[in-house]
Design a protein around this motif. Structure first.
Motif, PDB file in Angstrom:
ATOM      1  N   LEU A 129       0.908  -1.400  -0.108  1.00  0.00           N
ATOM      2  CA  LEU A 129       0.132  -0.036  -0.023  1.00  0.00           C
ATOM      3  C   LEU A 129       0.853   1.441   0.080  1.00  0.00           C
ATOM      4  O   LEU A 129       1.941   1.094   0.605  1.00  0.00           O
ATOM      5  CB  LEU A 129      -0.820  -0.277   1.191  1.00  0.00           C
ATOM      6  N   SER A 130       0.404   2.163  -0.571  1.00  0.00           N
ATOM      7  CA  SER A 130       1.068   3.617  -0.597  1.00  0.00           C
ATOM      8  C   SER A 130       1.331   4.175   0.742  1.00  0.00           C
ATOM      9  O   SER A 130       0.229   3.942   1.546  1.00  0.00           O
ATOM     10  CB  SER A 130       0.541   4.423  -1.867  1.00  0.00           C
ATOM     11  N   GLU A 131       2.238   4.701   1.065  1.00  0.00           N
ATOM     12  CA  GLU A 131       2.339   5.662   2.014  1.00  0.00           C
ATOM     13  C   GLU A 131       1.265   6.463   2.515  1.00  0.00           C
ATOM     14  O   GLU A 131       0.757   6.591   3.650  1.00  0.00           O
ATOM     15  CB  GLU A 131       3.955   6.305   2.224  1.00  0.00           C
ATOM     16  N   THR A 132       0.829   7.254   1.335  1.00  0.00           N
ATOM     17  CA  THR A 132      -0.276   8.216   1.540  1.00  0.00           C
ATOM     18  C   THR A 132      -1.509   7.378   1.816  1.00  0.00           C
ATOM     19  O   THR A 132      -2.247   7.898   2.992  1.00  0.00           O
ATOM     20  CB  THR A 132      -0.718   8.928   0.332  1.00  0.00           C
ATOM     21  N   ARG A 133      -1.708   6.226   1.591  1.00  0.00           N
ATOM     22  CA  ARG A 133      -2.914   5.548   1.829  1.00  0.00           C
ATOM     23  C   ARG A 133      -2.812   5.004   3.128  1.00  0.00           C
ATOM     24  O   ARG A 133      -3.982   5.033   3.873  1.00  0.00           O
ATOM     25  CB  ARG A 133      -3.245   4.184   0.776  1.00  0.00           C
ATOM     26  N   VAL A 134      -1.754   4.577   3.520  1.00  0.00           N
ATOM     27  CA  VAL A 134      -1.361   3.767   4.938  1.00  0.00           C
ATOM     28  C   VAL A 134      -1.824   5.137   5.909  1.00  0.00           C
ATOM     29  O   VAL A 134      -2.421   4.816   6.912  1.00  0.00           O
ATOM     30  CB  VAL A 134      -0.144   3.311   5.084  1.00  0.00           C
ATOM     31  N   VAL A 135      -1.163   6.406   5.539  1.00  0.00           N
ATOM     32  CA  VAL A 135      -1.427   7.303   6.722  1.00  0.00           C
ATOM     33  C   VAL A 135      -2.672   7.997   6.883  1.00  0.00           C
ATOM     34  O   VAL A 135      -3.494   7.870   8.065  1.00  0.00           O
ATOM     35  CB  VAL A 135      -0.475   8.344   6.321  1.00  0.00           C
ATOM     36  N   VAL A 136      -3.431   8.181   5.554  1.00  0.00           N
ATOM     37  CA  VAL A 136      -4.598   8.787   5.486  1.00  0.00           C
ATOM     38  C   VAL A 136      -5.964   7.649   5.748  1.00  0.00           C
ATOM     39  O   VAL A 136      -6.631   8.046   6.784  1.00  0.00           O
ATOM     40  CB  VAL A 136      -4.955   9.339   4.065  1.00  0.00           C
ATOM     41  N   ALA A 137      -5.748   6.613   5.369  1.00  0.00           N
ATOM     42  CA  ALA A 137      -6.888   5.804   5.518  1.00  0.00           C
ATOM     43  C   ALA A 137      -6.847   4.892   6.575  1.00  0.00           C
ATOM     44  O   ALA A 137      -7.931   4.510   7.132  1.00  0.00           O
ATOM     45  CB  ALA A 137      -6.847   4.803   4.297  1.00  0.00           C
ATOM     46  N   HIS A 138      -5.509   4.721   7.304  1.00  0.00           N
ATOM     47  CA  HIS A 138      -5.463   3.685   8.537  1.00  0.00           C
ATOM     48  C   HIS A 138      -5.090   4.465   9.594  1.00  0.00           C
ATOM     49  O   HIS A 138      -5.502   4.313  10.821  1.00  0.00           O
ATOM     50  CB  HIS A 138      -4.616   2.618   8.124  1.00  0.00           C
ATOM     51  N   VAL A 139      -3.752   4.959   9.542  1.00  0.00           N
ATOM     52  CA  VAL A 139      -3.150   5.686  10.896  1.00  0.00           C
ATOM     53  C   VAL A 139      -4.106   6.853  11.096  1.00  0.00           C
ATOM     54  O   VAL A 139      -4.506   7.030  12.485  1.00  0.00           O
ATOM     55  CB  VAL A 139      -1.712   6.090  10.440  1.00  0.00           C
ATOM     56  N   LEU A 140      -4.226   7.865  10.283  1.00  0.00           N
ATOM     57  CA  LEU A 140      -4.870   8.885  10.736  1.00  0.00           C
ATOM     58  C   LEU A 140      -6.402   8.598  11.516  1.00  0.00           C
ATOM     59  O   LEU A 140      -6.802   9.241  12.318  1.00  0.00           O
ATOM     60  CB  LEU A 140      -4.957  10.019   9.504  1.00  0.00           C
TER      61      LEU A 140
END
Length: 308
Positions: A215-226
């Protein structure tokens, strides 16, 4: 139901505490209304007329019964009822609080996420700026903004208020500096909490698993971590709303905004009891509504959090 009982208890508890704190000044109300040259007999007659010669708890019970019927009393120094005064002053404070809360939430989350993801000098710089904003009181920032942008540059009015219905551009100009002064302080607290929560979440095993799956870093951060870290940030934002309301009392005085804060200070200085109680109740209701909205949003973002 538990939250409703909790809200009613908060309103009841706050009202009786404020009433008891104001009660030592009840003896001066008649002289405040009649003037310093009033005789003790005239003051005693007015106290009896207003019911101020009754025991304090009896006076509070009488006010409480009226409040439950929607009658919050009337000002001793004007012809306005408390409800009329609140209807005029509350929109100014509510608009100020809503704008500051939204800006604080957006900017606080953006700064917190950027600091947690980027780290390095960006993180250190953002932390320094956030700590500086957290340490400075809102009224100091307000005085600086007035000196620079109102007095020296003349971009905004130093004091005064224009209703949005009469001139939307004037309303924006009169609200800009108060909003900026309160937002700088509130953003700092939210950004710090979001940054810490994001860093902790980024270290969890499931984040490494997501990255290993491509998964892209943007998707990991925005969709899951955030999404998981936002609970802490929203809770911090809810706490900041209480601080924003407290800061608004001073900011409204500095910028001469006709809001609840200036109303409460004017009424307190004259021991206008019903108006003070009405303003305090309005503040409590705003806090209760904001906390309920935050709880609903947190429950939506994190289904594991259930509303009681």
């Amino acid at each position: 139901m538990k939250r409703l009982i909790s809200a009613v208890s908060l309103v009841f508890g706050t009202s009786i505490i404020v009433f008891l704190m104001l009660s030592p000044a009840f003896d001066n109300i008649a002289f405040n209304v009649l003037g310093e040259n009033a005789s003790p007999e005239q003051a005693a007659a007015l106290n009896a007329e207003l019911g101020l010669d009754r025991p304090v708890l009896v006076q509070y019970a009488s006010w409480l019964v009226s409040a439950f019927t929607g009658d919050l009393g009337e000002s001793l120094f004007s012809t306005q009822t408390v409800m009329q005064a609140l209807s005029v002053r509350m929109p100014v404070t509510v608009a100020l609080v809503i704008i500051v809360t939204l800006l604080s939430g957006v900017l606080g989350f953006a700064i917190g996420v950027a600091a947690a993801v980027t780290r390095g000098w960006v993180d250190r710089t953002l932390q320094f700026v956030a700590t500086l904003g957290d340490a400075l009181p809102a009224f100091i920032i307000a005085l600086f903004l007035v000196t620079l942008f109102a007095i020296q540059l003349g971009w905004f009015p130093a004091t005064g208020y224009t209703a949005p219905g009469s001139d939307i551009g004037g309303w924006v100009r009169t609200m800009t500096l108060p909003v900026v002064a309160l937002t700088i302080v509130a953003v700092a607290g939210v950004a710090q909490q979001v940054r810490s929560s994001m860093i902790q979440t980024l270290r969890l095993d499931y984040v490494r698993t997501l990255r290993s799956r491509g998964l892209s870093e943007t998707r990991v951060v925005v969709a899951h971590v955030l999404r998981n870290a936002s609970t802490t940030g929203l809770t911090a934002l809810a706490v900041q709303v209480v601080g924003i309301l407290g800061g608004a009392v001073v900011i409204e005085q500095i910028f001469a905004l006709p809001g609840l804060g200036s109303l409460a200070i004017e009424a307190s200085s004259r021991t206008d009891v019903d108006v003070v109680l009405g303003a305090v109740l309005a503040y409590v209701v705003i806090v209760v509504i904001v906390n309920l909205l935050v709880d609903l949003i947190v429950a939506w973002l994190n289904p594991k959090v259930r509303l009681a």
